[in-house]
Design an enzyme around this catalytic site. Structure first.
Site, mmCIF file in Angstrom:
data_model
loop_
_atom_site.group_PDB
_atom_site.id
_atom_site.type_symbol
_atom_site.label_atom_id
_atom_site.label_comp_id
_atom_site.label_asym_id
_atom_site.label_seq_id
_atom_site.Cartn_x
_atom_site.Cartn_y
_atom_site.Cartn_z
ATOM 1 N N VAL A 112 0.840 -1.339 -0.076
ATOM 2 C CA VAL A 112 -0.237 0.035 0.022
ATOM 3 C C VAL A 112 0.979 1.205 -0.153
ATOM 4 O O VAL A 112 0.525 2.196 -0.559
ATOM 5 C CB VAL A 112 -1.001 0.136 1.188
ATOM 6 C CG1 VAL A 112 -1.765 1.374 1.339
ATOM 7 C CG2 VAL A 112 -1.899 -1.034 1.232
ATOM 8 N N GLU A 113 1.945 1.194 0.710
ATOM 9 C CA GLU A 113 2.995 2.527 0.778
ATOM 10 C C GLU A 113 3.545 2.555 -0.398
ATOM 11 O O GLU A 113 3.743 4.032 -0.927
ATOM 12 C CB GLU A 113 3.694 2.305 2.145
ATOM 13 C CG GLU A 113 3.187 2.263 3.413
ATOM 14 C CD GLU A 113 2.684 3.595 3.655
ATOM 15 O OE1 GLU A 113 3.312 4.618 3.262
ATOM 16 O OE2 GLU A 113 2.017 3.968 4.952
ATOM 17 N N SER A 114 4.170 1.642 -1.171
ATOM 18 C CA SER A 114 5.165 1.971 -2.149
ATOM 19 C C SER A 114 5.086 1.092 -3.251
ATOM 20 O O SER A 114 5.677 1.173 -4.408
ATOM 21 C CB SER A 114 6.697 1.685 -1.520
ATOM 22 O OG SER A 114 6.821 0.314 -1.033
#
Length: 205
Positions: A82-84
């Site tokens: 989700v972050e990267s």
């Protein structure tokens, strides 16, 4: 015509019809054989597609960081997704960097509290710091995964203020981005556990 001749003629007609029937069935039998051979490939397609949509890299670092902090590896993998999207060099407009989008000031806080040293922009260090911070947030919010994820996304102070206002979280999170983040991270964790195993011990290739 005698009975023998009649039977012979009838037998020829039967043999001819039988041969014609086999000739008509042949293409269908070939098609059936092809379909049966294709079944294993077809059954693997969803798994192949899921792995393409949810890649797994740095699994050794993820497993090590998860074990170090008492986390499920699939949870860490889902947050990274989700972050990267597993891009180790991505940088946000706020300055967060790497696989787990660690901010410089957060990296300093983590280093002081955890003793983790090294450049937070290094993928291995980034994963260690992010996993430690997730574990820290889970402890701070009594194991409430939704609150920990909300704080990872928007900050501890923000979550504390929402709780002080008496909001029911995560449903009452006023920021759409953070609400979506909590949902997406939890779903990504479940997806990674399903594809690769909760300990990410299945073949990642």
């Amino acid at each position: 015509m005698g009975m023998v001749g009649a039977r012979a003629k009838k037998g020829k007609r039967y043999y001819g019809r039988s041969r014609e029937r086999r000739r008509r069935l042949a293409p269908w039998l070939i098609l059936l054989a092809i379909l049966l051979l294709a079944v294993p490939v077809v059954l693997r397609v969803p798994d192949v597609v899921q792995r393409a949509l949810h890649p797994l890299r740095y699994e050794d670092q993820i497993r090590a960081a998860a074990a170090e902090n008492g986390l499920e590896p699939a949870f860490v993998a889902g947050v990274i997704y989700v972050e990267s999207r597993y891009d180790p060099d991505v940088r946000s407009s706020q300055g967060a960097y790497g696989l787990m989008q660690v901010l410089p000031q957060t990296a300093t806080f983590i280093s002081e509290r955890s003793g983790i040293t090294g450049d937070y922009r290094d993928p291995g260090t980034n994963v260690r710091m992010g996993a430690w911070y997730l574990s820290y947030l889970l402890g701070r919010y009594d194991g409430n995964e939704a609150l920990a994820l909300a704080a990872y996304n928007s900050g501890e102070g923000q979550v504390d203020s929402w709780l002080a206002e008496g909001r029911s979280l995560p449903e009452g999170i006023p920021f759409e981005e953070t609400r979506d983040y909590v949902t997406n991270a939890a779903e990504a964790r479940d997806t990674y556990a399903e594809i690769y195993g909760s300990n990410l011990d299945r073949d990642a290739r």
